[in-house]
Scaffold this motif. Sequence first.
Motif, PDB file in Angstrom:
ATOM      1  N   ARG A 340       0.837  -1.211   0.000  1.00 27.16           N
ATOM      2  CA  ARG A 340       0.000   0.000   0.000  1.00 27.16           C
ATOM      3  C   ARG A 340       0.865   1.252   0.000  1.00 27.16           C
ATOM      4  O   ARG A 340       0.580   2.224  -0.711  1.00 27.16           O
ATOM      5  N   GLN A 341       1.932   1.215   0.825  1.00 20.51           N
ATOM      6  CA  GLN A 341       2.825   2.373   0.845  1.00 20.51           C
ATOM      7  C   GLN A 341       3.498   2.576  -0.503  1.00 20.51           C
ATOM      8  O   GLN A 341       3.608   3.704  -0.986  1.00 20.51           O
ATOM      9  N   LEU A 342       3.962   1.429  -1.092  1.00 25.78           N
ATOM     10  CA  LEU A 342       4.589   1.537  -2.405  1.00 25.78           C
ATOM     11  C   LEU A 342       3.598   2.028  -3.447  1.00 25.78           C
ATOM     12  O   LEU A 342       3.946   2.826  -4.329  1.00 25.78           O
ATOM     13  N   GLN A 343       2.340   1.518  -3.332  1.00 30.03           N
ATOM     14  CA  GLN A 343       1.328   1.961  -4.287  1.00 30.03           C
ATOM     15  C   GLN A 343       1.047   3.450  -4.112  1.00 30.03           C
ATOM     16  O   GLN A 343       0.924   4.192  -5.092  1.00 30.03           O
ATOM     17  N   ALA A 344       0.941   3.869  -2.808  1.00 37.28           N
ATOM     18  CA  ALA A 344       0.725   5.295  -2.563  1.00 37.28           C
ATOM     19  C   ALA A 344       1.911   6.114  -3.081  1.00 37.28           C
ATOM     20  O   ALA A 344       1.733   7.165  -3.704  1.00 37.28           O
ATOM     21  N   ALA A 345       3.145   5.594  -2.793  1.00 36.27           N
ATOM     22  CA  ALA A 345       4.328   6.304  -3.292  1.00 36.27           C
ATOM     23  C   ALA A 345       4.344   6.321  -4.820  1.00 36.27           C
ATOM     24  O   ALA A 345       4.711   7.330  -5.436  1.00 36.27           O
ATOM     25  N   ASN A 346       3.934   5.169  -5.414  1.00 37.82           N
ATOM     26  CA  ASN A 346       3.884   5.105  -6.882  1.00 37.82           C
ATOM     27  C   ASN A 346       2.873   6.092  -7.437  1.00 37.82           C
ATOM     28  O   ASN A 346       3.139   6.783  -8.432  1.00 37.82           O
ATOM     29  N   GLU A 347       1.692   6.148  -6.779  1.00 39.87           N
ATOM     30  CA  GLU A 347       0.685   7.116  -7.221  1.00 39.87           C
ATOM     31  C   GLU A 347       1.212   8.540  -7.075  1.00 39.87           C
ATOM     32  O   GLU A 347       1.002   9.384  -7.949  1.00 39.87           O
ATOM     33  N   SER A 348       1.904   8.780  -5.916  1.00 39.68           N
ATOM     34  CA  SER A 348       2.482  10.115  -5.725  1.00 39.68           C
ATOM     35  C   SER A 348       3.515  10.410  -6.806  1.00 39.68           C
ATOM     36  O   SER A 348       3.552  11.507  -7.373  1.00 39.68           O
ATOM     37  N   LYS A 349       4.366   9.382  -7.100  1.00 36.86           N
ATOM     38  CA  LYS A 349       5.355   9.570  -8.156  1.00 36.86           C
ATOM     39  C   LYS A 349       4.691   9.790  -9.511  1.00 36.86           C
ATOM     40  O   LYS A 349       5.153  10.604 -10.318  1.00 36.86           O
ATOM     41  N   GLN A 350       3.601   9.048  -9.742  1.00 41.03           N
ATOM     42  CA  GLN A 350       2.884   9.230 -11.004  1.00 41.03           C
ATOM     43  C   GLN A 350       2.347  10.644 -11.116  1.00 41.03           C
ATOM     44  O   GLN A 350       2.438  11.284 -12.182  1.00 41.03           O
ATOM     45  N   ARG A 351       1.786  11.124  -9.959  1.00 39.93           N
ATOM     46  CA  ARG A 351       1.287  12.506  -9.980  1.00 39.93           C
ATOM     47  C   ARG A 351       2.430  13.491 -10.202  1.00 39.93           C
ATOM     48  O   ARG A 351       2.293  14.459 -10.961  1.00 39.93           O
ATOM     49  N   GLU A 352       3.567  13.231  -9.505  1.00 41.64           N
ATOM     50  CA  GLU A 352       4.718  14.110  -9.707  1.00 41.64           C
ATOM     51  C   GLU A 352       5.208  14.048 -11.148  1.00 41.64           C
ATOM     52  O   GLU A 352       5.548  15.074 -11.747  1.00 41.64           O
ATOM     53  N   LEU A 353       5.262  12.810 -11.705  1.00 38.18           N
ATOM     54  CA  LEU A 353       5.688  12.679 -13.099  1.00 38.18           C
ATOM     55  C   LEU A 353       4.723  13.387 -14.037  1.00 38.18           C
ATOM     56  O   LEU A 353       5.150  14.016 -15.017  1.00 38.18           O
ATOM     57  N   GLU A 354       3.413  13.257 -13.723  1.00 40.52           N
ATOM     58  CA  GLU A 354       2.432  13.943 -14.561  1.00 40.52           C
ATOM     59  C   GLU A 354       2.630  15.447 -14.472  1.00 40.52           C
ATOM     60  O   GLU A 354       2.595  16.161 -15.495  1.00 40.52           O
ATOM     61  N   ALA A 355       2.842  15.939 -13.206  1.00 39.30           N
ATOM     62  CA  ALA A 355       3.089  17.372 -13.048  1.00 39.30           C
ATOM     63  C   ALA A 355       4.374  17.779 -13.765  1.00 39.30           C
ATOM     64  O   ALA A 355       4.422  18.813 -14.448  1.00 39.30           O
ATOM     65  N   MET A 356       5.423  16.936 -13.613  1.00 38.84           N
ATOM     66  CA  MET A 356       6.681  17.224 -14.306  1.00 38.84           C
ATOM     67  C   MET A 356       6.495  17.169 -15.817  1.00 38.84           C
ATOM     68  O   MET A 356       7.098  17.968 -16.554  1.00 38.84           O
TER      69      MET A 356
END
Length: 551
Positions: A340-356
């Motif tokens: 769950r933490q990795l998924q949350a981190a992955n989602e956060s990274k995905q959002r960051e990547l999308e923002a980037m």
Amino acid sequence: MWLREELLKSIWHAFTALDVDQRGKVSKSQLKVLSHNLCTVMKIPHDPVALEEHFKDNDEGPLSNQGYMPYLNRFILDKVCGDFDIMEFNRMCWTLCYKKNIHTKHLLISDNDAFKVWCIFNFLSEDRYPLVIVMEEIEYFLRKLTEAMGTVWSKESFAEYKQRQNSKNFLSAWELIELVGMGYFCKGLNRQILAMGINEVFNELILDVLKEGYMMKKGHVRKNWTERWFVLRPTSLSYYVCEDLEEKKGDIILDQSCCVESLPDKEGKKCLFIIKCADKSFEISASDKKKKQEWTQAIQTCIQQLRLGLLSPHREARLRRRELRQRQQVEEDDLAERMRQLQAANESKQRELEAMRMVRQQMEEQVAQKSSELEQYLQRVRELEDMYHRLEEALEDERQAKQDEEAMRKLQASLLEKEAAKRAELERIQQQQQRALSQTEAEKQELMAEQLAKERDLQAAVQQLERLQRERQGAVKQYEAVTRKLERAANKTKTWKDKVAKHEGLVRLIQPGHKEPQRITNWGPASFTDTELDLKKKLWQERKNQGAQTQ
């Protein structure tokens, strides 16, 4: 000594069976009967007044399991001793609950076999309520059952059964009895073999029978050898007349001080060993060396377990399996939490990547815009540089034109001075004429001839003025021609300067016998002598004079 948790499981079945309305509560009258039966079976003095005294402040009617538990612990279980018959206790609880939950007529097993499966369920079930048995313990029980029946365990059949459970990972006691009674995992076997398998697993898990079989025992009084049926349990080695266990002849109590030793053959007996206890010793003869080794090793293991203070082997194995399941559950929970933490981190990274990605897209658009602006700027710079070069050329042309204009202005000034002088002379003549006209009318006739002469002079002067104007216009045209010639002369001069710069001082002619001093120029040692230099100056001056005359 039986553990309280194991006693509570059987009591829970009895209490649940008394809950007719399935509301989780039982009437006080039924609890009185249950408490009296428990005290009778467990050999505890029953105090009916204590039940009424304990629940005298409870006027809500039926009692829940939580409400009955304090009384059960205080007045019954706390007074339990280890000398009661656990099978009788389980039979009493079984009698209260089995008829309500199952019908053994359509099963392949008898009521007694169903009771044994029920006891095995209580032993293997989890220590939480409502009682259930997990799939790992079901697999453990079915494996032992198939081994006891002499058949081969089928992993595929059990995997298929688990798949049909639709992710249900546990069973109740009655579901387990129905699973065994329907013969799903013992197809092709008759009821007798199934009953024998259940009885063997029951003896091993519930009665703690570690090993049993016939051996010869030496008597203590008559010193004769008699065949007995021995049953080994964690704390005792009992011997019976035969294997039906109806006539018990004695017990060999095992403790930490006991030991087992091998004896040499004597009195015609082979495979002898002795069990030494604190008060007496027992000599036993096995049928062969293999049986002797098995029995001595099993007895020695029991003594070692007692010295370590451990429970029975099956209870220890059950605890280890539970601890393993708990560790696996904790690991699975930790893994799920990490996932769950990795998924949350992955989602956060995905959002960051999308923002980037959006920022990158914006930056690319800005870069493209800046590149376009830079290209336009560079184009303007190139245009300005071109305009600057043209402006320099125009300024140079303007400077040259101003010099030519200054020369023509001087020429025009001289012509204007001459013209002004002529105009002054004409005005003077005109004034003289006017004065002459104003003298007398008589002189008019006289002066007509003179006037005509003056008019002719004036006409000549006008013609001369027109000729001067034409000369001035010719001078302007000549000035323009001179300007063009000056431009051509400047270009020629520049060309000759380049040629002179190219040829003069760069090549030195080597002549034999020349002793004159060497001339030094701005470009280094000259390649000509002073005589040659004077000759070149003379030729250059002649060409310059010829060019000036031509212009």
